[in-house]
Design a protein around this motif. Structure first.
Motif, PDB file in Angstrom:
ATOM      1  N   GLY A   1      36.074  50.631 -31.592  1.00  0.00           N
ATOM      2  CA  GLY A   1      35.481  51.969 -31.479  1.00  0.00           C
ATOM      3  C   GLY A   1      34.701  52.344 -32.734  1.00  0.00           C
ATOM      4  O   GLY A   1      33.597  52.901 -32.659  1.00  0.00           O
ATOM      5  N   GLN A   2      35.272  52.018 -33.881  1.00  0.00           N
ATOM      6  CA  GLN A   2      34.639  52.416 -35.138  1.00  0.00           C
ATOM      7  C   GLN A   2      33.346  51.675 -35.429  1.00  0.00           C
ATOM      8  O   GLN A   2      32.487  52.181 -36.138  1.00  0.00           O
ATOM      9  CB  GLN A   2      35.627  52.246 -36.299  1.00  0.00           C
ATOM     10  N   LYS A   3      33.189  50.475 -34.843  1.00  0.00           N
ATOM     11  CA  LYS A   3      31.964  49.717 -35.120  1.00  0.00           C
ATOM     12  C   LYS A   3      30.726  50.429 -34.565  1.00  0.00           C
ATOM     13  O   LYS A   3      29.596  50.151 -34.985  1.00  0.00           O
ATOM     14  CB  LYS A   3      32.058  48.298 -34.545  1.00  0.00           C
ATOM     15  N   THR A   4      30.926  51.379 -33.641  1.00  0.00           N
ATOM     16  CA  THR A   4      29.779  52.045 -32.992  1.00  0.00           C
ATOM     17  C   THR A   4      28.942  52.860 -33.964  1.00  0.00           C
ATOM     18  O   THR A   4      27.812  53.212 -33.666  1.00  0.00           O
ATOM     19  CB  THR A   4      30.238  52.960 -31.838  1.00  0.00           C
ATOM     20  N   ILE A   5      29.500  53.152 -35.134  1.00  0.00           N
ATOM     21  CA  ILE A   5      28.708  53.893 -36.126  1.00  0.00           C
ATOM     22  C   ILE A   5      27.450  53.090 -36.485  1.00  0.00           C
ATOM     23  O   ILE A   5      26.388  53.662 -36.721  1.00  0.00           O
ATOM     24  CB  ILE A   5      29.539  54.227 -37.387  1.00  0.00           C
TER      25      ILE A   5
ATOM     26  N   SER B   1      32.508  48.618 -39.447  1.00  0.00           N
ATOM     27  CA  SER B   1      31.061  48.835 -39.548  1.00  0.00           C
ATOM     28  C   SER B   1      30.343  47.491 -39.643  1.00  0.00           C
ATOM     29  O   SER B   1      29.312  47.274 -39.002  1.00  0.00           O
ATOM     30  CB  SER B   1      30.713  49.655 -40.796  1.00  0.00           C
ATOM     31  N   TRP B   2      30.919  46.602 -40.435  1.00  0.00           N
ATOM     32  CA  TRP B   2      30.301  45.292 -40.602  1.00  0.00           C
ATOM     33  C   TRP B   2      30.269  44.528 -39.273  1.00  0.00           C
ATOM     34  O   TRP B   2      29.290  43.857 -38.937  1.00  0.00           O
ATOM     35  CB  TRP B   2      31.026  44.487 -41.690  1.00  0.00           C
TER      36      TRP B   2
ATOM     37  N   GLU C   1      29.785  38.449 -47.026  1.00  0.00           N
ATOM     38  CA  GLU C   1      28.685  38.136 -46.102  1.00  0.00           C
ATOM     39  C   GLU C   1      27.478  39.039 -46.306  1.00  0.00           C
ATOM     40  O   GLU C   1      26.353  38.661 -46.004  1.00  0.00           O
ATOM     41  CB  GLU C   1      29.175  38.272 -44.655  1.00  0.00           C
ATOM     42  N   SER C   2      27.714  40.265 -46.770  1.00  0.00           N
ATOM     43  CA  SER C   2      26.590  41.196 -46.923  1.00  0.00           C
ATOM     44  C   SER C   2      26.018  41.148 -48.328  1.00  0.00           C
ATOM     45  O   SER C   2      25.113  41.913 -48.657  1.00  0.00           O
ATOM     46  CB  SER C   2      27.047  42.624 -46.614  1.00  0.00           C
ATOM     47  N   ASN C   3      26.582  40.285 -49.170  1.00  0.00           N
ATOM     48  CA  ASN C   3      26.169  40.256 -50.561  1.00  0.00           C
ATOM     49  C   ASN C   3      26.389  41.632 -51.182  1.00  0.00           C
ATOM     50  O   ASN C   3      25.589  42.121 -51.980  1.00  0.00           O
ATOM     51  CB  ASN C   3      24.692  39.848 -50.635  1.00  0.00           C
ATOM     52  N   GLY C   4      27.466  42.264 -50.764  1.00  0.00           N
ATOM     53  CA  GLY C   4      27.715  43.654 -51.134  1.00  0.00           C
ATOM     54  C   GLY C   4      28.522  43.823 -52.405  1.00  0.00           C
ATOM     55  O   GLY C   4      28.849  42.860 -53.097  1.00  0.00           O
TER      56      GLY C   4
END
Ligand code: F0G
Length: 353
Positions: A162-166, A194-195, A256-259
């Motif tokens: 559900g939270q990934k929908t952001i 989110s990721w 993975e996002s180089n974050g």
């Protein structure tokens, strides 16, 4: 067309079957607001996603609606969670809506007043423990194994779904994938979810994924310091967590996002909290403002490229925590009747209090 609620609107991305009940409080579809003044000041293009506009005032409703709908579908009758406040408010609301019993385990005296008021109003059974969130989570993880009980913390995979929908909403509202996606990190469910959303979108569309910027509170920064914090402490009680459940998922996402993940002190968080309200008219709870504090730090250290499109998630509504709002404004004394006359005189002369 009227917004149909998160599950219906995003069902192509969600584990929905014909037996999934159509549960909703019209969550999701929250505003993405451009911050004019801070964008100019910092030389970036800064937007905030106002998750405090969700039905119970935080982003938790996205994952909770999915987790509760699936619990109902699976025939469960009881919801249980540990919480620093927002998860308990959200579980209690959706539990009430779905006609289920809700039990919340919270650290005594350490959850913001508005959140406690919500759990009580929605009719949850509230267990206050002497320990912190990490200890509360340990308790519910054990009880959550019982038949008929659904554990609705973010260790429940439907919460992350559900939270990934952001991610989908941000891309849609911004008209592109942001360069930087910043958010506060506590139990690390939201950064992981989110990721997942950005990754699934990238797989379908061939678009890029953003760079993540996670922000923890300095007194509760286990991921930043790579060490469990036994006694986490911060004014941002929502993220007062020393041993995040989704620690490894968060590390994968950052990698993975180089974050980057960094820590903001309580002073920096409270400064961002006040700056956001007084310059942009947006009142978000302290934990949410960790994302803004983190962006400010990155700007000041030259780590953010000028002109970058940055989206910060404001995870919860400022009204959840009236006590902190009032305590940071102690100097703003209200006028006593004797001062009134002088005040009106001064006003005519253009004097400010
Ligand atoms: N912001 C707010 C307002 C929160 O309530 C939370 C988490 C977070 C950020 C951090 O999100 O845990 O997914 O990394 N609150 C949980 C709760 C722990 O119980 O309400 P996270």
């Amino acid at each position: 067309m009227r917004w149909q609620g998160l599950i219906e609107e995003h069902k192509e991305w969600l584990p929905v079957t014909e037996n999934t009940p159509s549960l909703t409080l019209q969550e999701g579809n929250t505003p993405l607001v451009h911050l004019e003044s801070l964008s100019n000041k910092w030389g970036i293009d800064l937007y905030v996603k106002l998750e405090g506009a969700n039905p119970t005032g935080s982003f938790k409703d996205r994952g909770m609606v999915m987790a509760v709908a699936k619990a109902k579908e699976e025939g469960k009758t009881v919801l249980i969670c540990a919480s620093t406040g927002n998860t308990s408010a959200s579980a209690a609301a959706y539990g009430a809506r779905a006609g289920m019993r809700t039990i919340v385990v919270i650290p005594e005296g350490r959850i913001a007043l508005g959140k406690l008021a919500q759990a009580k109003m929605y009719g949850a059974e509230i267990l206050e423990i002497k320990g912190n969130f990490d200890e509360a989570l340990q308790i519910v993880r054990e009880v959550g194994q019982e038949a008929g009980i659904a554990l609705v913390n973010s260790v429940n995979p439907y919460r992350l779904e559900g939270q990934k929908t952001i991610a989908f909403e941000v891309i849609d509202q911004l008209g592109q994938v942001p360069d930087i996606f910043a958010l506060p990190v506590g139990n690390a469910g939201n950064i992981s979810a989110s990721w997942k959303g950005f990754t699934e979108y990238a797989e379908r569309s061939g678009e890029k994924r953003p760079t993540l910027l996670g922000v923890q509170a300095a007194g509760a920064a286990p991921i930043v310091n790579n060490k469990v914090v036994e006694n986490p402490e911060t004014v941002a009680t929502a993220i007062r967590i020393g041993n995040p459940a989704s620690w490894q998922l968060a590390l994968n996402a950052l990698d993975e996002s180089n974050g980057t993940i960094l820590a903001a002190t309580d002073e920096e968080i409270l400064e961002a909290y006040q700056l956001l309200a007084s310059t942009e008219g947006i009142f978000a709870e302290p934990a949410s403002c960790a994302s803004i504090a983190g962006i400010k730090k990155q700007v000041e250290s030259g780590m953010l490229e000028k002109g970058s499109k940055v989206v910060a998630v404001l995870t919860g509504n400022g009204l959840k925590d009236p006590e902190t709002a009032i305590s940071v404004n102690q100097h703003k004394a209200l006028l006593v009747p004797e001062d009134m006359e002088r005040f009106w005189e001064d006003l005519k002369k253009g004097v400010k209090i």
